[in-house]
Design a protein around this motif. Structure first.
Motif, short mmCIF file in Angstrom:
data_model
loop_
_atom_site.label_atom_id
_atom_site.label_comp_id
_atom_site.label_asym_id
_atom_site.label_seq_id
_atom_site.Cartn_x
_atom_site.Cartn_y
_atom_site.Cartn_z
N ALA A 1 0.81 -1.23 0.00
CA ALA A 1 0.00 0.00 0.00
C ALA A 1 0.84 1.28 0.00
O ALA A 1 0.35 2.35 0.36
CB ALA A 1 -0.95 -0.01 1.19
N HIS A 2 2.11 1.15 -0.37
CA HIS A 2 2.93 2.35 -0.49
C HIS A 2 4.03 2.06 -1.51
O HIS A 2 5.12 1.63 -1.17
CB HIS A 2 3.54 2.72 0.87
CG HIS A 2 4.20 4.07 0.87
ND1 HIS A 2 4.30 4.84 2.00
CD2 HIS A 2 4.79 4.78 -0.11
CE1 HIS A 2 4.94 5.96 1.71
NE2 HIS A 2 5.24 5.95 0.43
N LEU A 3 3.70 2.30 -2.75
CA LEU A 3 4.59 1.88 -3.83
C LEU A 3 4.78 3.05 -4.79
O LEU A 3 3.81 3.71 -5.18
CB LEU A 3 3.91 0.70 -4.55
CG LEU A 3 4.63 -0.16 -5.58
CD1 LEU A 3 4.74 0.50 -6.94
CD2 LEU A 3 6.00 -0.63 -5.09
N HIS A 4 6.03 3.32 -5.17
CA HIS A 4 6.32 4.33 -6.18
C HIS A 4 7.09 3.69 -7.32
O HIS A 4 8.09 3.00 -7.07
CB HIS A 4 7.18 5.46 -5.60
CG HIS A 4 6.64 6.07 -4.35
ND1 HIS A 4 5.45 6.76 -4.32
CD2 HIS A 4 7.10 6.10 -3.08
CE1 HIS A 4 5.22 7.19 -3.09
NE2 HIS A 4 6.21 6.79 -2.31
N TYR A 5 6.60 3.91 -8.54
CA TYR A 5 7.36 3.48 -9.71
C TYR A 5 7.85 4.75 -10.41
O TYR A 5 7.37 5.13 -11.48
CB TYR A 5 6.48 2.62 -10.62
CG TYR A 5 7.21 2.01 -11.79
CD1 TYR A 5 8.52 1.57 -11.69
CD2 TYR A 5 6.58 1.88 -13.03
CE1 TYR A 5 9.19 1.03 -12.76
CE2 TYR A 5 7.24 1.34 -14.11
CZ TYR A 5 8.54 0.92 -13.98
OH TYR A 5 9.22 0.38 -15.05
N GLY B 1 -2.14 10.86 -3.71
CA GLY B 1 -0.98 10.75 -2.83
C GLY B 1 0.03 9.80 -3.45
O GLY B 1 -0.14 9.38 -4.58
N GLU B 2 1.01 9.47 -2.75
CA GLU B 2 1.41 10.02 -1.48
C GLU B 2 1.85 11.47 -1.68
O GLU B 2 2.57 11.77 -2.61
CB GLU B 2 2.57 9.18 -0.92
CG GLU B 2 3.17 9.71 0.36
CD GLU B 2 4.61 9.19 0.53
OE1 GLU B 2 5.26 8.86 -0.46
OE2 GLU B 2 5.08 9.16 1.67
N PHE B 3 1.42 12.34 -0.77
CA PHE B 3 1.93 13.71 -0.76
C PHE B 3 2.52 13.99 0.61
O PHE B 3 2.21 13.32 1.58
CB PHE B 3 0.83 14.71 -1.12
CG PHE B 3 -0.42 14.62 -0.28
CD1 PHE B 3 -0.44 15.06 1.03
CD2 PHE B 3 -1.58 14.08 -0.82
CE1 PHE B 3 -1.61 14.98 1.80
CE2 PHE B 3 -2.75 13.98 -0.06
CZ PHE B 3 -2.76 14.43 1.25
ZN LIG Z 1 6.55 7.21 -0.25
#
Ligand SMILES: [Zn+2]
Length: 275
Positions: free
Chosen positions: A31-35, A122-124
């Motif tokens: 639940a916290h993924l950045h590509y 988000g995430e912000f």
């Molecule tokens: Zn993050």
């Protein structure tokens, strides 16, 4: 088959099923993924999908800077991977400092939302009184009106300001405050039914030897439906560490009873985002 043979066959079947359940690694929703890609991703899409597969990550909140990486994850339609896209209000890293009162970011959110598949914003990052601003309030109200989640990396002051804009806001608190006292986390969860705690980088969950701490064991026992796991792949090192991050989660999840462990691993996310 005689009755006894049938009973024996059933028993063997049940044992085999039990063993299979015990061996299958717990399914995880990240639940916290950045590509992220500026301008190109460190890993190609295939490599990223393979990292999810080998960790039995069956769902992700997809975000990226810029949002192109999220589009790719959605468009990939990878079998066995449930992609829940969130709008990232950043085009480049420096937007972290200015997004909350930059009119271009409001326009970006509107334009992305028109793609039609987003479930959150988000995430912000937001700290202290910066969360009191007009544009932040507009974004919170926009999210509530459209049933979108917010994914906020913020201090407690900003978190309370986000809820003060609209008490119906639904907020995933990235890192669950990093170090906010577990007692205070409990109070915040009880006061704000729309708050979920995401656990990447969260301190204090385990003690030496990976043993679950008493405070967090209590928190998970009292509020098993309020937590989510995340990798937070904000830099390439987090992709290198991905297997280890999931292994660490599995280490303390295994110390919880099965039901809360399953909820935290994937069940809560399924409840939040099921269509
Ligand atoms: Zn993050």
């Amino acid at each position: 088959m005689t009755f006894l043979v049938r009973v024996a066959a059933l028993l063997v079947g049940a044992l085999a099923a039990g063993a299979a359940t015990a061996q299958a690694p717990l399914k995880i929703f990240d639940a916290h993924l950045h590509y992220n890609q500026e301008p190109n991703p460190f890993y190609e899409l295939d490599k990223v999908l393979e990292i999810f597969r080998r960790n039995n990550v069956a769902g992700i909140i997809a975000t990226s800077r810029p949002n192109k990486g999220t589009h790719q994850l959605v468009d990939a339609k990878a079998p066995g991977l449930w992609v829940v896209p969130f709008i990232r209000p950043y085009r480049q890293r420096s937007d972290i400092q200015t997004w909350f009162d930059d009119p271009a970011i409001w326009d970006l959110i509107q334009a992305e939302y028109k793609r039609g598949h987003y479930r959150g914003i988000g995430e912000f990052h937001i700290y202290g009184k910066a969360a009191a601003g007009d544009q932040v309030k507009r974004i919170v109200n926009f999210a509530v009106e459209r049933d979108l989640w917010l994914h906020a990396h913020c201090d407690e002051e900003a978190l309370l300001l986000l809820f003060s804009h609209n008490p119906k806001a639904r907020i995933i608190w990235a890192h669950t405050g990093f170090s906010t006292a577990p007692e205070r986390v409990k109070e915040l969860l009880e006061k704000h039914p729309g708050l979920m705690g995401e656990l990447s980088y969260r301190g204090g969950i385990t003690e030496s030897g990976g043993k679950l701490s008493a405070a967090w064991r209590d928190l998970f026992a009292n509020h098993p439906s309020r937590f989510l796991l995340g990798s937070d792949t904000w830099i390439n090192e987090r992709w290198f560490a991905y297997d280890g991050i999931m292994k660490e989660y599995r280490g303390w999840l295994a110390q919880l009873p099965e039901e809360p462990a399953r909820r935290i691993a994937h069940g809560n996310a399924e409840r939040l985002f099921k269509e």
